[in-house]
Design an enzyme around this catalytic site. Structure first.
Site, PDB file in Angstrom:
ATOM      1  N   GLU A   1       0.804  -1.222   0.000  1.00 50.86           N
ATOM      2  CA  GLU A   1       0.000   0.000   0.000  1.00 50.86           C
ATOM      3  C   GLU A   1       0.841   1.278   0.000  1.00 50.86           C
ATOM      4  OE1 GLU A   1      -3.941  -1.917   2.158  1.00 50.86           O
ATOM      5  OE2 GLU A   1      -2.402  -0.919   3.375  1.00 50.86           O
TER       6      GLU A   1
ATOM      7  N   LYS B   1       5.515  -1.982   1.776  1.00 52.80           N
ATOM      8  CA  LYS B   1       4.900  -2.085   3.097  1.00 52.80           C
ATOM      9  C   LYS B   1       4.889  -3.511   3.617  1.00 52.80           C
ATOM     10  CE  LYS B   1       0.521  -1.427   5.573  1.00 52.80           C
ATOM     11  NZ  LYS B   1      -0.877  -0.940   5.508  1.00 52.80           N
ATOM     12  N   GLN B   2       4.528  -4.461   2.751  1.00 52.63           N
ATOM     13  CA  GLN B   2       4.264  -5.824   3.218  1.00 52.63           C
ATOM     14  C   GLN B   2       4.370  -6.791   2.046  1.00 52.63           C
ATOM     15  OE1 GLN B   2       0.320  -5.283   4.771  1.00 52.63           O
ATOM     16  NE2 GLN B   2      -0.626  -5.120   2.770  1.00 52.63           N
TER      17      GLN B   2
END
Length: 784
Positions: free
Chosen positions: A520, A587-588
């Site tokens: 994101e 982010k991830q």
């Protein structure tokens, strides 16, 4: 309070009994026999509550359906925001919190207020204090995972003796509307009356306008309605609450032990609950009062049944086993089979993320439940099935002039007029999208409720593909053809229809522009690798199922699917997160999800390169589930990469670093964020089953790749793995062998396929293979 005296043995006895254990201590012999919780005495010894002398004989046995780590104990609470919750899938509350929440009960207008979990005052949020002249020892707190209860024990010193006061909370599992608080005051060792103060702190609600229908000496009955429905024409849910009167003081005569039970019952007009919630809440309260002596036994029996259905047992590492057991509890206490609402990242007991449902449910939390509790998992998909109208509405809501190939979509917030039909592939001016475009954030109506300021609301669209993938997983695990035809196929076909209308380009090359990927930190990108992969999966699965069910679908869907690119950098040998991606911090987990869970075919060298590259550019303070997927990836390449096993262990340890002691309540990031973050819980459990357990669910087969013991453990049992109606236990230990045992036969014969041939899996006839030997479980016969 560390010592060997009689008072200390008395304290350990009462604390253990209150927490649900069965313990007997003979102070003269200093011998203790403990049942139901193998770890309790060790924990209390370590905490300094009691010390047994060198001559003590200690015997214990593990509790039911756990690895011996079913009780978490603490004497000091440094951070009260990390106290655990009690919940039953219908209602839940955090210990010490003035709020109680019901799954599916929301207040607030769509994305503007926005819609959020409606707070109900927790009328059983209370504490006790000792008489003024009676100093208290440090309290003892215990979360019993096996029976889903939390106990706080206070020891008031009256003269030379302690008066133990135990408060036990639980959300009754079989009586789903019920929250219970039991207070036990043990004044048996004193000859004088004791008066224990009870202080209630229920809080107030700005979400439900309550009015008292009845104030009785023993209870209060409330009726209310949420303040603001999610949409102007959506249901304004009514709520009924009946709760016991909490006295200011509990007086107990000398020599007596007094148990007082307080109850709170909640009902709503949500579909499937109650037509007259206040009436039914009172009936539930009265029924519970009549059965108060058996309430906890009922609750225990129901949880024993749940644990007996399936789970993961870790031997030789009590701390890791406790993380596994508590993680299953956090998931199972937030969902139930008879209440088809979704899961939210902050669990049922909080308003984290407004209680909304995201991709977190289908991608992270759903898979572990599918393996061990498939009926509960099915209820999560039923939520999506019941809310397809909102998904269709969101697809239509996109502004027509932005539907062309070069520009990202923009939502039409004020109205849905002027929407024209649109065909597969390519943009048409004056159009919306077709099919099912599931909201990024969903609550009561199934409409988009993401706060209007959030760009993810409109650009993070992979969630529709995530739902399609979960639907496919459920069908492959269950083999339920009736469900596929009536529920699964309409969902997948509707999602495929959306993707066909969403792409641009053609006739052989397509793209998806204007999206936010799972990372994101990226915004308004084209050809997100993950988004394109789930879009392709949705289209191809719909076509495959349509052919098998005899339902015709547009043939051009295959061209669209095959024409969607997965960006790749040939020079570096890595998949790119999106067109034009360089080395930006992410982010991830994103690209690494192509390998698992999506299982996109790729060369092992590319899988390795993706893991190395993206683990180095991932934000170290991002959500924990990234590291479980990194561990799964490294375990896939162990045979060809000597260092992969150590790297997997490193990332697996990081995957549960956010499980905060003493009660292993999860935070979203290492330093904070949403509490209790069950998205991380789901990722961690996937690391256990799909990483070290080597399990994969593929078309027509349940695959068991090379399996490994979890770090610093001696055994692993994946118990109650469900496949096509049968239940399977798969266990391994340090011997290097893996045992397959059918504990419940399904409607069709299961066979085990390995290099040793085709073997029948029959109840009572375990099969043993090397844990290094891949094996597949399927129905009927092996397909070589």
């Amino acid at each position: 309070e560390r010592g060997e005296g009689e008072a200390d043995h008395h304290k350990i006895e009462h604390t253990a009994m209150a927490a649900g254990a069965i313990i007997s201590c003979a102070s003269k012999k200093k011998s203790c026999a403990l049942l139901r919780s193998a770890v309790l005495l060790r924990l209390l010894l370590a905490l300094g509550v009691v010390t047994c002398g060198s001559g003590a004989a200690v015997e214990w046995a593990a509790g039911p359906a756990d690895g011996g780590a079913d009780l978490l104990v603490a004497r000091a609470i440094a951070n009260t925001t990390l106290l655990p919750s009690v919940a039953n899938g219908y209602l839940g509350t955090f210990i010490g919190a003035p709020a109680l929440y019901v799954s599916g009960l929301f207040n607030g207008r769509n994305w503007t207020t926005p819609s959020h979990r409606a707070l109900i005052p927790s009328f059983l949020n209370a504490n006790v204090s000792c008489p003024e002249a009676a100093p208290a020892h440090a309290p003892v707190y215990a979360l019993n995972i096996a029976n889903a209860s939390f106990t706080q024990s206070v020891f008031c010193r009256i003269g030379v003796h302690d008066v133990p006061v135990h408060m036990r909370w639980y959300a009754h599992r079989s009586r789903r509307s019920l929250l219970v608080l039991e207070v036990v005051v043990d004044n048996a060792r004193n000859d004088k009356e004791v008066a224990i103060k009870l202080v209630a702190n229920p809080g107030t609600s700005q979400d439900v306008s309550f009015r008292a229908l009845r104030k009785h000496t023993d209870y209060t009955l409330l009726s209310g309605q949420i303040e603001e429905p999610e949409e102007r024409r959506s249901q304004a849910v009514s709520v009924g609450v009946a709760y016991s009167t909490l006295p200011d003081v509990i007086e107990v005569s000398g020599g007596d032990v007094e148990t007082v039970t307080f109850l709170m019952a909640v009902r709503t007009t949500i579909q499937g609950d109650s037509q007259y919630p206040a009436v039914d809440a009172l009936q539930d309260l009265e029924g519970a009062i009549a059965a108060k002596h058996s309430l906890f036994h009922e609750h225990q029996q129901e949880w024993q049944k749940i644990w007996g259905e399936g789970g993961f047992e870790v031997g030789g590492n009590v701390e890791l086993a406790a993380v596994v057991n508590s993680s299953m509890y956090w998931l199972l206490s937030s969902a139930r089979a008879d209440w088809p609402w979704s899961l939210s990242p902050g669990s049922l007991a909080s308003n984290g993320y407004n209680g909304h449902s995201f991709w977190d449910c289908e991608t992270w939390m759903f898979p572990p439940l599918l393996l061990t509790h498939p009926i509960v998992a099915r209820s999560l998909l039923e939520y999506r099935h019941r809310h397809t109208a909102g998904a269709a509405l969101k697809a239509l809501s996109y502004r027509g002039e932005m539907c062309n190939a070069s520009a990202p979509p923009a939502p039409l917030l004020s109205s849905f007029g002027g929407v024209a039909s649109r065909g597969g592939g390519g943009g048409i001016a004056g159009c919306g999208y077709e099919g099912l475009m599931f909201p990024w954030e969903s609550a009561f109506t199934g409409n988009e409720v993401c706060p209007i300021a959030g760009s993810t609301c409109w650009f993070e669209q992979h969630i529709s593909g995530d739902v399609a993938f979960a639907v496919w997983q459920y069908y492959e695990a269950s083999g339920d053809e009736l469900w596929r035809r009536s529920v699964g196929f309409p969902l997948v076909a509707g999602i495929a229809k959306f993707w066909a209308s969403r792409v641009s380009g053609g006739p052989h090359s397509f793209s998806i522009a204007g999206v936010i990927p799972p990372d994101e930190y990226a915004y308004n990108v084209t050809n997100s690798a993950y988004t394109n992969a789930v879009a392709r999966f949705s289209l191809l699965t719909a076509l495959e199922w349509g052919e098998e069910l005899g339902i015709a679908l547009p043939s051009e869907w295959a061209s669209i699917a095959n024409g969607l690119p997965i960006p790749f950098d040939r020079e570096r040998g890595i998949h790119l997160e999106y067109d034009g991606y360089t080395n930006d911090t992410i982010k991830q987990a994103d690209v690494i999800l192509l390998g698992f869970p999506l299982m996109v075919p790729m060369q092992q060298s590319r899988r390795k390169n993706d893991l190395i590259f993206y683990s180095e550019v991932t934000d170290p303070n991002g959500p924990a589930m990234t590291w479980s997927m990194t561990a799964v990836g490294y375990l896939e390449i162990v045979r060809d990469e000597p260092s992969a096993f150590a790297k997997a262990a490193y990332y697996f340890e990081r995957s549960f670093a956010n499980a905060q002691k003493p009660f292993l309540v999860w935070t979203e990031t290492p330093t904070g964020g949403t509490v209790n973050f069950i998205t991380g819980v789901g990722g961690f459990l996937q690391g256990v089953a799909f990483g070290y357990g080597g399990l994969r669910l593929r078309a027509g087969v349940l695959c068991f790749g090379a399996a490994h013991l979890l770090p610093n453990s001696t055994s692993l049992v994946m118990r109650g793995i469900n496949y096509h109606g049968a239940s399977l236990d798969v266990s391994m230990d340090a011997s290097g062998e893996r045992t397959f045992s059918v504990t419940k036969a399904g409607p069709n014969q299961l066979v085990l396929c390995s290099q040793e041939g085709q073997l029948l899996l029959l109840p009572g006839s375990p099969l043993v293979l090397s844990s290094e030997v891949p094996a597949n479980v399927t129905v009927g016969a092996c397909s070589w």
